[in-house]
Motif scaffolding. Structure first.
Motif, mmCIF file in Angstrom:
data_model
loop_
_atom_site.group_PDB
_atom_site.id
_atom_site.type_symbol
_atom_site.label_atom_id
_atom_site.label_comp_id
_atom_site.label_asym_id
_atom_site.label_seq_id
_atom_site.Cartn_x
_atom_site.Cartn_y
_atom_site.Cartn_z
ATOM 1 N N ARG A 245 0.105 -9.433 -8.256
ATOM 2 C CA ARG A 245 -0.371 -8.094 -8.608
ATOM 3 C C ARG A 245 -0.901 -7.385 -7.363
ATOM 4 O O ARG A 245 -1.640 -7.952 -6.567
ATOM 5 C CB ARG A 245 -1.501 -8.222 -9.624
ATOM 6 N N ALA A 246 -0.496 -6.131 -7.198
ATOM 7 C CA ALA A 246 -0.906 -5.364 -6.032
ATOM 8 C C ALA A 246 -2.367 -4.970 -6.134
ATOM 9 O O ALA A 246 -2.879 -4.662 -7.211
ATOM 10 C CB ALA A 246 -0.032 -4.119 -5.903
ATOM 11 N N ARG B 34 -0.202 2.137 -12.861
ATOM 12 C CA ARG B 34 1.016 1.905 -13.647
ATOM 13 C C ARG B 34 2.223 1.665 -12.744
ATOM 14 O O ARG B 34 3.028 0.756 -12.978
ATOM 15 C CB ARG B 34 1.301 3.103 -14.574
ATOM 16 N N VAL B 35 2.352 2.494 -11.722
ATOM 17 C CA VAL B 35 3.505 2.359 -10.817
ATOM 18 C C VAL B 35 3.455 1.014 -10.088
ATOM 19 O O VAL B 35 4.471 0.299 -9.985
ATOM 20 C CB VAL B 35 3.554 3.536 -9.824
ATOM 21 N N LEU B 36 2.289 0.647 -9.586
ATOM 22 C CA LEU B 36 2.169 -0.615 -8.873
ATOM 23 C C LEU B 36 2.459 -1.818 -9.766
ATOM 24 O O LEU B 36 3.008 -2.821 -9.316
ATOM 25 C CB LEU B 36 0.766 -0.746 -8.259
ATOM 26 N N ILE C 260 4.772 -6.353 0.323
ATOM 27 C CA ILE C 260 3.456 -5.763 0.603
ATOM 28 C C ILE C 260 2.716 -5.551 -0.717
ATOM 29 O O ILE C 260 3.291 -5.038 -1.686
ATOM 30 C CB ILE C 260 3.615 -4.446 1.383
ATOM 31 N N ASP C 261 1.451 -5.954 -0.753
ATOM 32 C CA ASP C 261 0.729 -5.933 -2.032
ATOM 33 C C ASP C 261 -0.658 -5.309 -1.917
ATOM 34 O O ASP C 261 -1.540 -5.573 -2.724
ATOM 35 C CB ASP C 261 0.632 -7.347 -2.625
ATOM 36 N N GLY C 262 -0.855 -4.442 -0.904
ATOM 37 C CA GLY C 262 -2.129 -3.734 -0.765
ATOM 38 C C GLY C 262 -1.874 -2.246 -0.571
ATOM 39 O O GLY C 262 -1.083 -1.853 0.292
ATOM 40 N N GLN D 157 -3.873 -9.498 5.022
ATOM 41 C CA GLN D 157 -3.173 -8.617 4.096
ATOM 42 C C GLN D 157 -2.910 -7.258 4.736
ATOM 43 O O GLN D 157 -3.779 -6.699 5.406
ATOM 44 C CB GLN D 157 -3.993 -8.412 2.820
ATOM 45 N N ILE D 158 -1.717 -6.729 4.523
ATOM 46 C CA ILE D 158 -1.412 -5.354 4.912
ATOM 47 C C ILE D 158 -1.833 -4.454 3.759
ATOM 48 O O ILE D 158 -1.346 -4.588 2.633
ATOM 49 C CB ILE D 158 0.094 -5.175 5.196
ATOM 50 N N LEU D 159 -2.773 -3.547 4.047
ATOM 51 C CA LEU D 159 -3.238 -2.560 3.078
ATOM 52 C C LEU D 159 -2.695 -1.212 3.554
ATOM 53 O O LEU D 159 -3.163 -0.675 4.557
ATOM 54 C CB LEU D 159 -4.766 -2.557 3.028
#
Length: 230
Positions: free
Chosen positions: A4-5, A225-227, A197-199, A177-179
């Motif tokens: 989950r992002a 919702r989109v994520l 990528i999850d941030g 993490q890449i945010l």
């Protein structure tokens, strides 16, 4: 299946924080003065937000516009005050006049955090050599995230860099993490998620009426919702 992002939303005060949490944000970046791209908020704001929401809050440690550290003693004192007010996570990042990471300032300020987790913010996008920044900070205590658009000009220009760095995940200097933040739009999300990528970090995108208006629950919920469904 990617995890989950994380959705981080910029908050300027309690109203923003409550709306961001209601919309589905996982974390807040707490700042003041967006005209200067986000400076350290007051201790009172930190304490009020910690009391108002139960999601994670990262507090900006930055005293003036630009990426120079400025008064490091003051930054160290501020970090201690924020920790005393309940802050447990932080955002910082300093460059010297040549665009290299200001390691002395980072060491002193991060040292004052005493193991708290922190993000190196978009100073990396202004660095003379972003790979060198990552190498020098590779094993730095507490550093778990880079907030980056991949470019000083925003995500649209920085996408190739972001995707290339995502490919290097796990290499020395690329374990954080890449945010992604800085001109991030919903239409950027599919290609970023596809790359693992999850941030994701939003500020203006959470405020349909601009920086003079509050965070919108509906705007944050749309990002959530989109994520979750891309």
């Amino acid at each position: 299946m990617s995890k989950r992002a994380v959705l981080e939303v910029i908050a300027l005060g309690v109203e923003d924080a409550v709306a961001a949490q209601a919309g589905g944000a996982d974390r807040l970046e707490l700042v003041t003065d967006m005209a200067a791209d986000g400076l350290t908020p007051t201790v009172a704001t930190v304490a009020a937000i910690r009391a108002a929401v139960d999601i994670d809050v990262r507090v900006m440690l930055r005293l003036a516009d630009g990426f120079a550290a400025g008064e490091v003693d003051r930054l160290v004192d501020t970090a201690g005050e924020m920790r005393a007010a309940g802050a447990e996570e932080f955002v910082l990042g300093f460059l010297d006049a040549e665009g290299d990471v200001d390691l002395v300032a980072v060491e002193r300020v991060a040292g004052a955090l005493r193991g708290c987790r922190w993000t190196f913010h978009r100073a990396i996008d202004r660095a003379a050599d972003r790979a060198a920044v990552r190498k020098r900070l590779a094993d730095f205590p507490g550093l778990d995230t880079y907030l980056t658009a991949g470019s000083a000009d925003g995500v649209s220009d920085g996408l190739p860099t972001l995707l290339a760095e995502a490919e290097r995940c796990g290499e020395p200097g690329y374990g954080q993490q890449i945010l992604v933040g800085g001109g991030l739009r919903l239409d950027h999300v599919p290609v970023l998620r596809e790359a693992g990528i999850d941030g994701f970090h939003i500020g203006g995108a959470a405020r349909p009426s601009g920086w003079d208006g509050p965070v919108s629950v509906d705007a944050v919920a749309e990002w959530r919702r989109v994520l979750d469904h891309v």
